[in-house]
Design an enzyme around this catalytic site. Structure first.
Site, PDB file in Angstrom:
ATOM      1  N   GLU A 203       3.059 -11.620  11.203  1.00  0.00           N
ATOM      2  CA  GLU A 203       2.895 -12.693  10.221  1.00  0.00           C
ATOM      3  C   GLU A 203       4.117 -13.569   9.977  1.00  0.00           C
ATOM      4  O   GLU A 203       4.145 -14.317   9.004  1.00  0.00           O
ATOM      5  CB  GLU A 203       2.379 -12.125   8.879  1.00  0.00           C
ATOM      6  CG  GLU A 203       0.993 -11.513   9.013  1.00  0.00           C
ATOM      7  CD  GLU A 203       0.381 -11.036   7.697  1.00  0.00           C
ATOM      8  OE1 GLU A 203       1.116 -10.892   6.717  1.00  0.00           O
ATOM      9  OE2 GLU A 203      -0.842 -10.805   7.683  1.00  0.00           O
TER      10      GLU A 203
ATOM     11  N   TRP B 231       0.814  -1.215   0.000  1.00  0.00           N
ATOM     12  CA  TRP B 231       0.000   0.000   0.000  1.00  0.00           C
ATOM     13  C   TRP B 231       0.848   1.266   0.000  1.00  0.00           C
ATOM     14  O   TRP B 231       0.333   2.358   0.199  1.00  0.00           O
ATOM     15  CB  TRP B 231      -0.929   0.051   1.213  1.00  0.00           C
ATOM     16  CG  TRP B 231      -0.328  -0.561   2.447  1.00  0.00           C
ATOM     17  CD1 TRP B 231      -0.672  -1.758   2.993  1.00  0.00           C
ATOM     18  CD2 TRP B 231       0.757  -0.053   3.261  1.00  0.00           C
ATOM     19  NE1 TRP B 231       0.111  -2.032   4.100  1.00  0.00           N
ATOM     20  CE2 TRP B 231       0.999  -1.014   4.280  1.00  0.00           C
ATOM     21  CE3 TRP B 231       1.553   1.087   3.239  1.00  0.00           C
ATOM     22  CZ2 TRP B 231       1.991  -0.855   5.256  1.00  0.00           C
ATOM     23  CZ3 TRP B 231       2.535   1.243   4.200  1.00  0.00           C
ATOM     24  CH2 TRP B 231       2.744   0.278   5.193  1.00  0.00           C
TER      25      TRP B 231
ATOM     26  N   GLU C  22      -6.791  -8.814  11.655  1.00  0.00           N
ATOM     27  CA  GLU C  22      -6.655  -8.177  10.338  1.00  0.00           C
ATOM     28  C   GLU C  22      -7.664  -8.777   9.380  1.00  0.00           C
ATOM     29  O   GLU C  22      -7.809 -10.005   9.320  1.00  0.00           O
ATOM     30  CB  GLU C  22      -5.274  -8.451   9.723  1.00  0.00           C
ATOM     31  CG  GLU C  22      -4.168  -7.559  10.172  1.00  0.00           C
ATOM     32  CD  GLU C  22      -2.924  -7.726   9.286  1.00  0.00           C
ATOM     33  OE1 GLU C  22      -3.040  -8.154   8.124  1.00  0.00           O
ATOM     34  OE2 GLU C  22      -1.838  -7.434   9.790  1.00  0.00           O
TER      35      GLU C  22
HETATM   36  C1  BMA Z   1      -1.466  -7.984   6.025  1.00  0.00           C
HETATM   37  C2  BMA Z   1      -0.578  -6.974   6.653  1.00  0.00           C
HETATM   38  C3  BMA Z   1       0.224  -6.176   5.708  1.00  0.00           C
HETATM   39  C4  BMA Z   1      -0.430  -6.008   4.386  1.00  0.00           C
HETATM   40  C5  BMA Z   1      -1.880  -6.334   4.432  1.00  0.00           C
HETATM   41  C6  BMA Z   1      -2.574  -6.223   3.129  1.00  0.00           C
HETATM   42  O1  BMA Z   1      -0.944  -9.202   5.868  1.00  0.00           O
HETATM   43  O2  BMA Z   1       0.143  -7.517   7.692  1.00  0.00           O
HETATM   44  O3  BMA Z   1       1.500  -6.711   5.568  1.00  0.00           O
HETATM   45  O4  BMA Z   1      -0.231  -4.745   3.926  1.00  0.00           O
HETATM   46  O5  BMA Z   1      -2.035  -7.618   4.880  1.00  0.00           O
HETATM   47  O6  BMA Z   1      -2.040  -7.103   2.179  1.00  0.00           O
END
Ligand code: BMA
Length: 975
Positions: A513, A234, A609
């Site tokens: 991650e 991003w 997330e």
């Molecule tokens: C996740 C995050 C970022 C990434 C986002 C979108 O895995 O930890 O590393 O920007 O997804 O892909």
């Protein structure tokens, strides 16, 4: 109190609001009876304390003018400290292609990061300074790889942006006005490449480079620097260099206070429901971390501790110095009733107390102080088994603050600019306030950015936003050679000490991650799994975790996100399935499923997330683009789309639900495309967040459920590009942010559609039961502005409960077969539902919600002409001194009604489904403006404005796959 050597400093402030202090010419001495002077002195002291800055024993004279030069001398210009190379080159017009983020500047300016740069200045040093036992240069942050030279002699090096460096310089300074100080930076790009190559002689620490879609720079994982400054999915690559935080030259003889540790443990059991009258007694520990003037030895003095006007005591202390460091510990008790508890946003107030420590040496000839604000609360990450009789059903991942279990509602934070020096305290505060305004109570500071500025955590303390604080490691393997581990050790020390006292910090986490990356072989590590596994444990467990916990045992530490928490630990830190729904947290991204119907979303314990991309508004994009870029297939749009396949995924999702505008090169279709992308994102995250909130109180037979958190990816943006953000670079709200205000409301009604049933849930985060509620579910036809059927049910909601409240069969209960008849149309394309939850006094307890059974592109949806009928105001409201009332009209049902103005500010609602012929919306302007100004800039549109007979036909011929005509579209052709 007798104070000698008290200097009055003048301040010179830089653009970033940071201030360097210079000794002034006046010196005060206490004279008996001279009360005026005493008063002035006390005021100076008070000012120093309240500003939270250390009161130095001595400081070198004017050092505010710096020079910046490159290696070959082709660039020599005025430098700024704190600051960075890009900003200085911009100011001097060496980088002169418009806005910093203009078009391809990230590529055009890359040469800057490939050069070595030197910041130099001249220091005036007097005999007084050199008379001190120790004289040191203290840099709060150096970005990143540098050699520091004083009068030509190397006094130290740096290799980690996140470390506070302290260099002994006494032997290298002279009493003179022309001592030279040079900080020589090596190109971060070159350094990282070199480190990678050296490491690769042994074995490769991947990734070998970022994905080409990032348009970035390789090997960020080999340098301790903002990982995203080398690009991300991003954000752009602008690897900066410079002295990015405050610095000082200090001389002292005893101790210099550097950081304050604070811990408060309630002395009574706290209830599980907030009791705001309760003011328990607390056992308090304060530790003061100090830099000592000598390397080792024992000495004494006094430390005066004060906590607001509640507690104040001067302690006579003796201490031992090891390796120039001393730690002084104090314990005291606060009686019942003395302090109020600190609560997260939505659960109570955020009282903060000023904690000040004042060091004085034995003869009180030298002092040093620091002041921070602290709060009284407890935090816990509960990981008990969800069913102790069936351990196989997994563990909770539940946050408890002050013993109250809370659902975490929030988002993930990335750096607000790729150059930290560009982020003003006001902008940081604005972004966090914007999160708090949408009921967020938790933000994760993601591991590819920076440990944020002090003001970030201060604002979080004030707003009640809990911070999930990652360590700065993300999406990579990392080296574990001794130098690397040593610098990480210093990094953890610097950051945990700096941030520990903030009540907002909920937990520390080891990385982003990297457990998942290793388990799932993202970077081709599987053939040497054992090697990387051992490295992983060495870095995150044996180094970061051990040290963090040693420095701060007051809050939880989780090794990775996502992880299985305790279960990962039991599986030697790399769980078989780091994405298990029975343990820990999950990151979930699926760009190919129908994102509006919720199928496939994991019933996780904690969604830390999840997200979908959209583009920022045209107003934001046009600041850095030109006309030839305004087309979704333009080179620029692909340049600013860093997520591999992102354009195609977005097109797929838009096309699944709406008519993709044709590629006809007009500004209108470009703007429509941006708008449709934001609708898709808002709807997708609404669907997913509501799913997580519905899962709060349920456990299915497999043990899935009891979801305790939903942090969407991502709150803010780093630049104007395609991203998952809900707030655009600059602060404008995307449609998602407006939606988040509803889906994060304390009480929501959530509707979904399964087979032939409409399912209705009510979710409450309130800490009290709510009685006498009426749930109303209205069935509407798209072609009428009054409902065709209304379902009502009386309800009570228990505190902190997600409850299934009704199943309405579409045919039997909602009569959709008769009420939603329309020629060849399916019933779900003719009708939709709207919910309301009404209190006994008639007010809305939850925001109005809606469910579209079908896809808007198939809907029997007449064209709506939405207009602004009047704008009036301004009036003063709690939200804004310039609040305007905007009346919006439409004679037909309108979907996703979207208002935009040039003026900064927010609407009370936006992107909404309009059923009534008139909607009254407030505009909270951020600045003084007029009705006329708003009238001339306001625009409004709704979904049917984005297609017409011609555009559908054109798009269909252009791309049959994405825009294929549903049989129902035939009707639209004739609207
Ligand atoms: C996740 C995050 C970022 C990434 C986002 C979108 O895995 O930890 O590393 O920007 O997804 O892909």
């Amino acid at each position: 109190m007798c104070v000698a050597n008290l200097l009055v400093f003048t301040r010179s402030c830089t653009f970033s609001g940071r201030c360097l202090r210079r000794p002034g010419s006046r010196r005060f001495k206490m004279v008996g009876g001279d009360w005026m002077r005493a008063l002035v002195m006390v005021m100076v002291w008070a000012w120093e304390w309240w500003s939270g800055l250390v009161f130095h024993t001595t400081l070198a004279s004017d050092t505010t003018s710096w020079l910046l030069s490159n290696d070959n001398g082709s660039v020599v210009l005025g430098g700024t400290v704190p600051g960075g190379v890009y900003t200085d080159l911009l100011k001097a017009n060496v980088l002169s292609q418009g806005d910093f983020y203009y078009r391809y500047n990230d590529i055009d300016y890359r040469w800057v990061s490939q050069q070595n740069w030197t910041y130099s200045t001249v220091l005036t040093v007097n005999a007084n300074l050199l008379s001190h036992e120790r004289v040191a240069l203290i840099f709060e942050g150096v970005d990143t790889v540098s050699e520091v030279l004083v009068n030509g002699a190397l006094v130290g090096t740096s290799n980690n942006m996140f470390v506070r460096y302290l260099y002994n310089v006494k032997d290298h300074l002279q009493v003179s006005e022309s001592n030279t100080l040079k900080v020589k930076f090596e190109s971060p790009v070159e350094y990282a490449a070199r480190q990678y190559a050296t490491q690769a002689e042994n074995y490769v620490v991947p990734p070998k480079c970022v994905d080409p879609a990032f348009k970035g720079v390789c090997h960020a994982n080999h340098i301790r620097k903002m990982q995203a400054s080398f690009s991300w999915d991003w954000g752009p690559a602008f690897p900066n260099a410079g002295i990015w935080k405050d610095w000082r030259l200090v001389g002292w003889d005893s101790l210099l206070v550097s950081d304050i540790f604070f811990s408060a443990v309630p002395m009574t059991q706290l209830p599980q429901v907030p009791d705001h009258d309760l003011k328990p007694s607390w056992s308090v520990t304060v530790k003061v971390w100090c830099d000592a003037a000598v390397k080792t030895g024992d000495a004494g003095g006094s430390m005066t501790l004060s906590l607001g006007n509640i507690y104040s005591r001067k302690h006579i202390v003796s201490y031992t110095v090891e390796d120039y460091k001393a730690l002084l510990t104090f314990n005291f008790t606060l009686e019942e009733g003395q302090v109020e508890m600190w609560w997260p946003n939505g659960y109570g107030a955020q009282p903060l107390y000023q904690l000040t420590v004042l060091w004085a040496n034995k003869i009180e000839s030298e002092t040093s102080s620091k002041s921070v604000r602290v709060g009284f609360r407890t935090v816990e990450l509960n990981q008990d088994f969800v069913d102790p009789d069936h351990e196989e059903k997994g563990r909770h991942y539940r946050v408890r603050v002050n013993n109250v279990t809370m659902f975490m509602k929030g988002s993930n934070w990335i750096p607000a600019h790729v150059l930290p020096e560009k982020v003003t305290p006001e902008y940081t505060r604005h972004l966090l306030k914007t999160a708090a305004d949408t009921y967020q109570n938790c933000i994760r500071v993601w591991g590819g950015g920076i440990y944020e500025s002090d003001v970030f955590y201060e604002a979080a303390d004030e707003l009640g936003i809990l911070i999930w604080q990652d360590s700065m490691f993300a999406c990579s393997m990392y080296p574990v050679n001794q130098d690397f581990l040593d610098t990480v050790t210093q990094e953890v020390e610097t950051q945990v000490r700096r941030l520990q006292h903030h009540p907002s910090i909920l937990l520390w986490a080891g990385n982003n991650e990297n457990e998942a990356a290793l388990r799932d072989n993202w970077y081709g590590t599987s053939s040497s799994f054992e090697q990387y596994h051992a490295d992983y444990i060495l870095l995150y467990v044996d180094t970061v975790r051990i040290l963090t916990q040693e420095l701060d045992g007051t809050r939880p530490f989780v090794v990775s996100s996502p992880s299985n928490g305790k279960e990962s630990e039991e599986e030697d830190y790399i769980a078989q399935n780091p994405y298990s729904t029975l343990y820990g947290d999950v990151h979930y991204y699926n760009y190919l499923n129908d994102a509006w119907n919720g199928a496939g979303i994991p019933r996780t314990r904690f969604a830390s997330e999840y997200g979908f991309q959209s583009w920022p508004s045209f107003k934001t994009l046009k600041e850095v683009t030109i006309e030839e870029d305004w087309n979704r297939a333009s080179a620029m749009m692909y340049h600013r789309q860093h997520h591999p396949g992102g354009q195609e995924e977005l097109a797929l999702q838009i096309g699944l639900h709406m008519h993709m505008p044709p590629l006809d090169g007009t500004l209108k279709t470009f703007q429509d495309y941006l708008y449709l992308g934001q609708i898709h994102q808002a709807m997708a995250i609404k669907t997913q967040t509501e799913f997580y909130r519905r899962g709060m109180s349920e456990l299915n037979d497999n043990g899935e459920g009891y979801t305790s958190g939903a942090l969407y990816w991502q709150l803010n943006d780093i630049w104007q590009g395609a991203s998952w953000a809900s707030i655009e670079y600059g602060g404008r709200w995307k449609m998602l942010h407006y939606y988040s205000k509803k889906f994060f409301s304390p009480v929501i009604v959530s509707l979904y559609h399964e087979n032939d049933d409409l399912k209705v849930y009510a979710v409450s985060d309130l800490v009290d039961d709510v009685l006498d509620l009426t749930l109303v579910v209205d069935l509407h036809r798209y072609d009428q502005t009054t409902q065709v059927k209304s379902y009502k049910k009386n309800l009570t909601m228990k505190a902190a409960e997600a409850k299934f409240v009704a199943t309405l069969n579409m045919w039997k209960d909602l009569d959709m077969n008769s009420l939603c008849q329309q020629g060849l149309y399916d019933e779900e394309d003719v009708c939709f539902v709207v919910s309301r939850l009404i209190a006994a006094n008639g007010s809305l307890v939850a925001p109005e919600n809606f469910l579209l059974f079908g896809k808007p592109k198939d809907a029997y949806l007449p064209h709506a002409t939405v207009t602004i009928s009047t704008i009036s105001g301004p009036i003063v409201t709690p939200q804004s001194n310039w609040t305007f009332t905007v009346k919006v009209r439409s004679e037909a049902v309108a979907l996703f009604v979207w208002l935009e103005v040039d003026e900064p500010g927010v609407f009370s609602d936006n992107g909404f489904v309009m059923i009534d012929e008139e909607s009254v919306i407030m505009f909270y302007s951020a600045e003084d403006t007029t009705v006329d100004a708003l009238h001339s800039s306001i625009t409004v549109k709704s979904l049917t404005d984005t297609y017409s007979v011609e555009t559908i036909a054109k798009a269909a011929t252009e791309n049959l796959m994405l825009c294929a005509l549903h049989p129902n579209d035939i009707r639209n052709l004739f609207v």
